[in-house]
Design a protein around this motif. Structure first.
Motif, PDB file in Angstrom:
ATOM      1  N   LEU A  52       0.853  -1.188   0.000  1.00 12.06           N
ATOM      2  CA  LEU A  52       0.000   0.000   0.000  1.00 12.06           C
ATOM      3  C   LEU A  52       0.881   1.228   0.000  1.00 12.06           C
ATOM      4  O   LEU A  52       1.730   1.398   0.874  1.00 12.06           O
ATOM      5  CB  LEU A  52      -0.906   0.005   1.245  1.00 12.06           C
ATOM      6  N   THR A  53       0.707   2.068  -1.021  1.00  8.90           N
ATOM      7  CA  THR A  53       1.398   3.351  -1.074  1.00  8.90           C
ATOM      8  C   THR A  53       0.347   4.417  -1.369  1.00  8.90           C
ATOM      9  O   THR A  53      -0.811   4.111  -1.625  1.00  8.90           O
ATOM     10  CB  THR A  53       2.479   3.375  -2.187  1.00  8.90           C
ATOM     11  N   LYS A  54       0.756   5.656  -1.376  1.00  2.31           N
ATOM     12  CA  LYS A  54      -0.175   6.749  -1.689  1.00  2.31           C
ATOM     13  C   LYS A  54      -0.628   6.699  -3.152  1.00  2.31           C
ATOM     14  O   LYS A  54      -1.628   7.305  -3.508  1.00  2.31           O
ATOM     15  CB  LYS A  54       0.478   8.105  -1.412  1.00  2.31           C
TER      16      LYS A  54
ATOM     17  N   TYR B 252      -7.213   5.820   1.257  1.00  3.77           N
ATOM     18  CA  TYR B 252      -5.892   5.426   1.737  1.00  3.77           C
ATOM     19  C   TYR B 252      -5.914   5.174   3.248  1.00  3.77           C
ATOM     20  O   TYR B 252      -5.367   4.159   3.722  1.00  3.77           O
ATOM     21  CB  TYR B 252      -4.852   6.497   1.393  1.00  3.77           C
ATOM     22  N   ASN B 253      -6.529   6.065   3.997  1.00  6.67           N
ATOM     23  CA  ASN B 253      -6.545   5.919   5.462  1.00  6.67           C
ATOM     24  C   ASN B 253      -7.318   4.691   5.915  1.00  6.67           C
ATOM     25  O   ASN B 253      -6.921   4.019   6.885  1.00  6.67           O
ATOM     26  CB  ASN B 253      -7.089   7.185   6.121  1.00  6.67           C
TER      27      ASN B 253
ATOM     28  N   LYS C 159      -5.024   1.807   5.089  1.00 11.36           N
ATOM     29  CA  LYS C 159      -3.873   1.802   6.004  1.00 11.36           C
ATOM     30  C   LYS C 159      -4.269   1.265   7.374  1.00 11.36           C
ATOM     31  O   LYS C 159      -3.550   0.448   7.961  1.00 11.36           O
ATOM     32  CB  LYS C 159      -3.302   3.218   6.143  1.00 11.36           C
TER      33      LYS C 159
ATOM     34  N   LYS D   8      -4.700  -2.423   7.173  1.00 12.70           N
ATOM     35  CA  LYS D   8      -3.418  -3.118   6.972  1.00 12.70           C
ATOM     36  C   LYS D   8      -2.651  -3.274   8.266  1.00 12.70           C
ATOM     37  O   LYS D   8      -1.956  -4.259   8.470  1.00 12.70           O
ATOM     38  CB  LYS D   8      -2.573  -2.367   5.936  1.00 12.70           C
ATOM     39  N   GLU D   9      -2.789  -2.290   9.144  1.00 15.04           N
ATOM     40  CA  GLU D   9      -2.022  -2.306  10.407  1.00 15.04           C
ATOM     41  C   GLU D   9      -2.678  -3.167  11.387  1.00 15.04           C
ATOM     42  O   GLU D   9      -2.859  -4.043  11.857  1.00 15.04           O
ATOM     43  CB  GLU D   9      -1.914  -0.907  10.980  1.00 15.04           C
TER      44      GLU D   9
END
Length: 135
Positions: free
Chosen positions: A82-84, A127-128, A131, A134-135
């Protein structure tokens, strides 16, 4: 985060030998990514309502075994990267009862508006959510 989607192989999914036609795997992987997006709070319908679509830009498939007529399959979907700019998913298909590996894929998506214009950065809201999952 990992999400599982179950698929049953029907006659229409196979060739004359009872083996799944290779193109059907892509359709099933897409369905599993949509289920995954729902599970992390980014349903595709809600994303599209924000003028965002997530086209596939890269696919890497490794066929390990053939799925057969009447097999019950599990598609495990998780984040790979995952990137921006992009999100890549790791997807593994296994036969439910034997755990026989069928296929492994890494599929990369970017974000565009509905007219196809590339967003230079994934919208922050999407994205948030990714993210955090993912965490």
């Amino acid at each position: 985060m990992e999400h599982n989607t179950q698929i049953k192989v029907y006659y229409a999914d196979t060739d004359a030998y009872g083996v799944v036609w290779h193109g059907h795997y892509l359709r099933w992987l897409e369905r599993a990514r949509c289920d995954f997006a729902d599970a992390v709070g980014t349903p595709m319908k809600a994303v599209e309502e924000k003028n965002v679509v997530m086209p596939v830009v890269d696919i890497s498939l490794k066929y390990k075994n053939s799925a057969l007529l009447h097999d019950e399959l599990i598609i495990e979907t998780s984040f790979y990267e995952l990137t921006k700019l992009k999100v890549s998913f790791l997807q593994k298909i296994t036969e439910k009862n034997t755990r026989k590996p069928i296929l492994e894929a890494v599929i990369t998506c970017v974000t565009t508006d509905k007219s196809g214009k590339l967003y230079r950065r994934m919208p922050d809201e999407i994205y948030n959510l990714f993210k955090a999952a993912k965490e």
